[in-house]
Design an enzyme around this catalytic site. Structure first.
Site, PDB file in Angstrom:
ATOM      1  N   PRO A 140       0.748  -1.167  -0.007  1.00 37.34           N
ATOM      2  CG  PRO A 140      -0.976  -1.556   1.473  1.00 37.34           C
ATOM      3  CD  PRO A 140       0.418  -2.344   1.103  1.00 37.34           C
ATOM      4  CE1 TYR A 141       5.926   5.412   1.444  1.00 31.17           C
ATOM      5  CE2 TYR A 141       7.230   3.923   0.367  1.00 31.17           C
ATOM      6  CZ  TYR A 141       6.965   5.326   0.760  1.00 31.17           C
ATOM      7  OH  TYR A 141       8.076   6.026   0.367  1.00 31.17           O
TER       8      TYR A 141
END
Length: 333
Positions: A140-141
């Protein structure tokens, strides 16, 4: 020009603010101090304590300081945490950027430098990662950084905003002790912390498809990262580039095992049995190899990294030792 630097009291942000000031730029810092340290901000630089999600605070900062350009560094950046808390990362990194871009567009700000990441590429199976390759983030980052780049490009297409998306690779080192990385998510300070406690360094996974089984990364000195921001800001301010997406790396791969060995040499623990690294399970979201092709930014604005791995680790260790001894650098706010 007057530049608003978000996250300017952070590890990378502090270096960028210092370098921009040394280059003669007028700088204003916006930071919520969730991880930043006011000692990293040079004396005389205006500091606004505020959250990017507070649209009113962002707009006031831009208006009251006559901001012409923005260097956006503020973000959450721990890969493992992003896997556990994806919605938190989308809120902080994507919604925060949306609020900022809306304020920038309404105020007529002309230039925007974005702190992106090599995490946008994901796990590409190539020797050198080039900017035109498909981006397939594996955590997700990385997704939030990829979405951020697209948002900026689309705003630029609609408004004429000049921008530079700078995809950092693995940042290490310190230009001066007060600016050192005191976090717990990057490899070098993680190993320092373990060695200082007389605990063995941890390596997360040694069964990757790499020469020694550990992840391979492109480590770059934070002072070089800062100089890349200065070069990009100058080029945007002069109208020399309208839109640039570029890697910020050295183009050389170093394995985690090799980096730990350099750290042990620099810290004087290379011959200590207790300092032999221990291998733990892989961390979620870590790709095996990510090494930059670093030609695009050189061709576009003449920038290239200067420092090697030994210099990075040595400078980082000097900063760590100074911080442990309570040494502060004069001239800071």
């Amino acid at each position: 020009m007057t530049w608003l630097v978000t996250g300017g009291a952070g590890y990378i942000g502090g270096h960028v603010v210092t370098s921009m000031r040394e280059d003669g730029e007028s700088v204003v810092v916006l930071d919520d101090f969730s991880s930043g340290d006011p000692r990293r901000v040079p004396e005389g630089v205006p500091v606004i304590t505020g959250d990017l999600l507070d649209a009113g605070a962002v707009r006031r900062a831009i208006r009251e300081h006559g901001v012409d350009g923005v260097v956006h560094i503020a973000a959450k950046k721990q890969v493992e945490e992003s896997v556990r808390r994806p919605l938190y990362y989308y809120r902080q990194n994507v919604e925060g950027l949306r609020v900022l871009l809306e304020a920038v567009s309404d105020a007529g700000v002309t230039s925007f430098v974005f702190s992106s990441s090599a995490a946008v590429y994901g796990a590409l199976d190539v020797d050198l990662v080039e900017e035109d390759m498909d981006c397939r983030p594996v955590n997700p980052y990385g997704q939030t950084k990829w979405v951020g780049e697209r948002m900026i490009e689309e705003v630029a297409a609609a408004t004429g905003l000049r921008y530079a998306n700078l995809r950092y690779f693995n940042v290490a080192g310190a230009a001066e002790p007060v600016l050192a990385d005191r976090g717990v998510s990057n490899l070098v300070p993680m190993v320092f912390r373990r060695l200082a406690a007389r605990q063995p360094p941890r390596i997360f996974g040694d069964d990757y498809d790499t020469p020694d089984g550990t992840c391979v990364r492109d480590f770059i000195h934070v002072a070089d990262v800062a100089s890349a921001h200065v070069a990009a800001a100058r080029a945007l301010g002069l109208g020399q580039v309208g839109g640039l997406t570029a890697n910020i790396g050295r183009g050389e791969g170093v394995s985690v095992q090799e980096m730990v060995s350099v750290i042990r040499d620099v810290t004087g623990t290379a011959t200590e049995d207790w300092a032999q690294p221990v291998v733990e399970p892989r961390r979620a979201g870590d790709p095996p190899r990510v090494v930059a092709s670093a030609d695009r930014i050189h061709d576009a604005i003449g920038w290239r990294a200067r420092s090697g791995v030994q210099a990075m680790v040595q400078s980082a260790w000097e900063g760590w030792v100074a911080a442990a001894a309570g040494v502060e650098t004069a001239g800071r706010g």
